[in-house]
Scaffold this motif. Sequence first.
Motif, PDB file in Angstrom:
ATOM      1  N   ASP A   1       0.899  -1.111  -0.336  1.00  0.00           N
ATOM      2  CA  ASP A   1      -0.001  -0.122   0.216  1.00  0.00           C
ATOM      3  C   ASP A   1       0.714   1.230   0.461  1.00  0.00           C
ATOM      4  N   ASN A   2       1.920   1.183   0.625  1.00  0.00           N
ATOM      5  CA  ASN A   2       2.849   2.854   0.878  1.00  0.00           C
ATOM      6  C   ASN A   2       3.589   2.770  -0.662  1.00  0.00           C
ATOM      7  N   THR A   3       3.802   1.486  -1.498  1.00  0.00           N
ATOM      8  CA  THR A   3       4.043   1.827  -2.357  1.00  0.00           C
ATOM      9  C   THR A   3       2.883   2.533  -4.102  1.00  0.00           C
TER      10      THR A   3
ATOM     11  N   VAL B   1       3.094   5.036  -6.816  1.00  0.00           N
ATOM     12  CA  VAL B   1       3.128   5.239  -8.195  1.00  0.00           C
ATOM     13  C   VAL B   1       1.704   6.181  -8.534  1.00  0.00           C
ATOM     14  N   ALA B   2       0.524   6.210  -6.816  1.00  0.00           N
ATOM     15  CA  ALA B   2      -0.490   7.644  -7.948  1.00  0.00           C
ATOM     16  C   ALA B   2       0.492   8.987  -7.931  1.00  0.00           C
ATOM     17  N   ASP B   3       1.178   9.160  -7.102  1.00  0.00           N
ATOM     18  CA  ASP B   3       2.016  10.483  -6.482  1.00  0.00           C
ATOM     19  C   ASP B   3       2.733  10.598  -7.897  1.00  0.00           C
ATOM     20  N   VAL B   4       3.369   9.423  -8.632  1.00  0.00           N
ATOM     21  CA  VAL B   4       4.027   9.852  -9.999  1.00  0.00           C
ATOM     22  C   VAL B   4       3.349   9.193 -10.877  1.00  0.00           C
ATOM     23  N   ALA B   5       2.304   9.202 -11.538  1.00  0.00           N
ATOM     24  CA  ALA B   5       1.504   9.505 -11.774  1.00  0.00           C
ATOM     25  C   ALA B   5       0.711  10.964 -12.315  1.00  0.00           C
ATOM     26  N   ASN B   6       0.170  11.233 -10.717  1.00  0.00           N
ATOM     27  CA  ASN B   6      -0.354  12.971 -10.762  1.00  0.00           C
ATOM     28  C   ASN B   6       0.921  13.793 -11.487  1.00  0.00           C
ATOM     29  N   LEU B   7       2.019  13.223 -10.770  1.00  0.00           N
ATOM     30  CA  LEU B   7       3.280  14.304 -11.382  1.00  0.00           C
ATOM     31  C   LEU B   7       3.701  14.463 -12.757  1.00  0.00           C
ATOM     32  N   GLU B   8       3.476  13.193 -13.057  1.00  0.00           N
ATOM     33  CA  GLU B   8       3.663  13.366 -14.288  1.00  0.00           C
ATOM     34  C   GLU B   8       2.638  13.816 -15.265  1.00  0.00           C
ATOM     35  N   ALA B   9       1.115  13.340 -14.990  1.00  0.00           N
ATOM     36  CA  ALA B   9       0.499  14.082 -15.559  1.00  0.00           C
ATOM     37  C   ALA B   9       0.843  16.499 -15.241  1.00  0.00           C
ATOM     38  N   GLU B  10       1.274  16.447 -14.278  1.00  0.00           N
ATOM     39  CA  GLU B  10       1.268  18.060 -13.535  1.00  0.00           C
ATOM     40  C   GLU B  10       2.848  18.395 -14.791  1.00  0.00           C
TER      41      GLU B  10
ATOM     42  N   VAL C   1       8.708  13.926  -4.261  1.00  0.00           N
ATOM     43  CA  VAL C   1       8.751  12.551  -4.559  1.00  0.00           C
ATOM     44  C   VAL C   1       9.751  11.552  -5.030  1.00  0.00           C
ATOM     45  N   LEU C   2      10.764  12.572  -5.772  1.00  0.00           N
ATOM     46  CA  LEU C   2      11.885  11.455  -6.109  1.00  0.00           C
ATOM     47  C   LEU C   2      12.611  10.404  -4.871  1.00  0.00           C
ATOM     48  N   THR C   3      12.810  12.334  -3.635  1.00  0.00           N
ATOM     49  CA  THR C   3      13.044  11.991  -2.307  1.00  0.00           C
ATOM     50  C   THR C   3      12.397  10.592  -1.703  1.00  0.00           C
ATOM     51  N   ARG C   4      11.573  10.352  -1.811  1.00  0.00           N
ATOM     52  CA  ARG C   4      10.054   9.601  -1.101  1.00  0.00           C
ATOM     53  C   ARG C   4      11.010   7.991  -1.494  1.00  0.00           C
ATOM     54  N   LEU C   5      11.245   8.224  -3.311  1.00  0.00           N
ATOM     55  CA  LEU C   5      11.119   7.212  -4.276  1.00  0.00           C
ATOM     56  C   LEU C   5      12.101   6.457  -4.223  1.00  0.00           C
ATOM     57  N   LEU C   6      14.005   7.205  -3.882  1.00  0.00           N
ATOM     58  CA  LEU C   6      14.578   7.012  -3.304  1.00  0.00           C
ATOM     59  C   LEU C   6      14.696   6.182  -2.135  1.00  0.00           C
TER      60      LEU C   6
ATOM     61  N   LEU D   1      19.207   3.814 -14.514  1.00  0.00           N
ATOM     62  CA  LEU D   1      18.565   4.964 -13.597  1.00  0.00           C
ATOM     63  C   LEU D   1      20.123   4.666 -13.040  1.00  0.00           C
ATOM     64  N   THR D   2      20.976   5.916 -12.691  1.00  0.00           N
ATOM     65  CA  THR D   2      22.220   5.776 -11.610  1.00  0.00           C
ATOM     66  C   THR D   2      21.870   6.753 -10.695  1.00  0.00           C
ATOM     67  N   VAL D   3      22.453   5.916  -9.444  1.00  0.00           N
ATOM     68  CA  VAL D   3      22.034   6.603  -7.909  1.00  0.00           C
ATOM     69  C   VAL D   3      23.497   6.128  -7.207  1.00  0.00           C
ATOM     70  N   ARG D   4      23.700   7.776  -7.022  1.00  0.00           N
ATOM     71  CA  ARG D   4      24.837   7.908  -6.670  1.00  0.00           C
ATOM     72  C   ARG D   4      24.856   8.389  -5.794  1.00  0.00           C
TER      73      ARG D   4
END
Length: 175
Positions: free
Chosen positions: A7-9, A13-22, A53-58, A170-173
């Motif tokens: 449920d947390n993720t 996923v909904a936040d990402v979809a909304n952000l893509e629309a924005e 959102v990127l910070t939460r995803l990270l 994606l590269t994460v450093r």
Amino acid sequence: MPKPANDNTRFLVADVANLEAEIDALLGAFPDLQEDETLRADMLEGETSLQAVLTRLLGHEREAASMVTAIKKRADELDARKKRQERRQAAMRALMLRLMKAANLPKVPLTEATVSITKGRDSVEVLDEAALPARFLKVMKSPDKTLIGEALRAGKKVKGAAIKTGDDTLTVRAA
């Protein structure tokens, strides 16, 4: 898009979809942003929740990476333990066989099991592989991707092969 794990993720996923629309709406309203990466990054940071959102995803990605590492370590420990037990099992069987041979008993019934000596099975032993006739050898063929790649990059055509560009990654450093 990957299926959400819990449920947390699902909320992410909904936040990402909304952000893509924005982002699509913002880029549609201000087409000049397409040409200027710095201005686009500044606008997205100021007008959207992209960074949050990127910070939460990270955070979730790093947590999953830690779990992968911990699970691999535990699996390695269990594998080593399994191998030790397999060696112990083989040693106990060898000792039982030794005792039964010394006692010249082909079969001994015990409370938990009946232990018996079984005649060894015939198997093929290759003494000199180079001396074997060709019809008794298996030939394994597989593409030499290194050689094929070199030829294709040199502009040569290789029937049945082509250069393929993989998916973006994606590269994460750590900062």
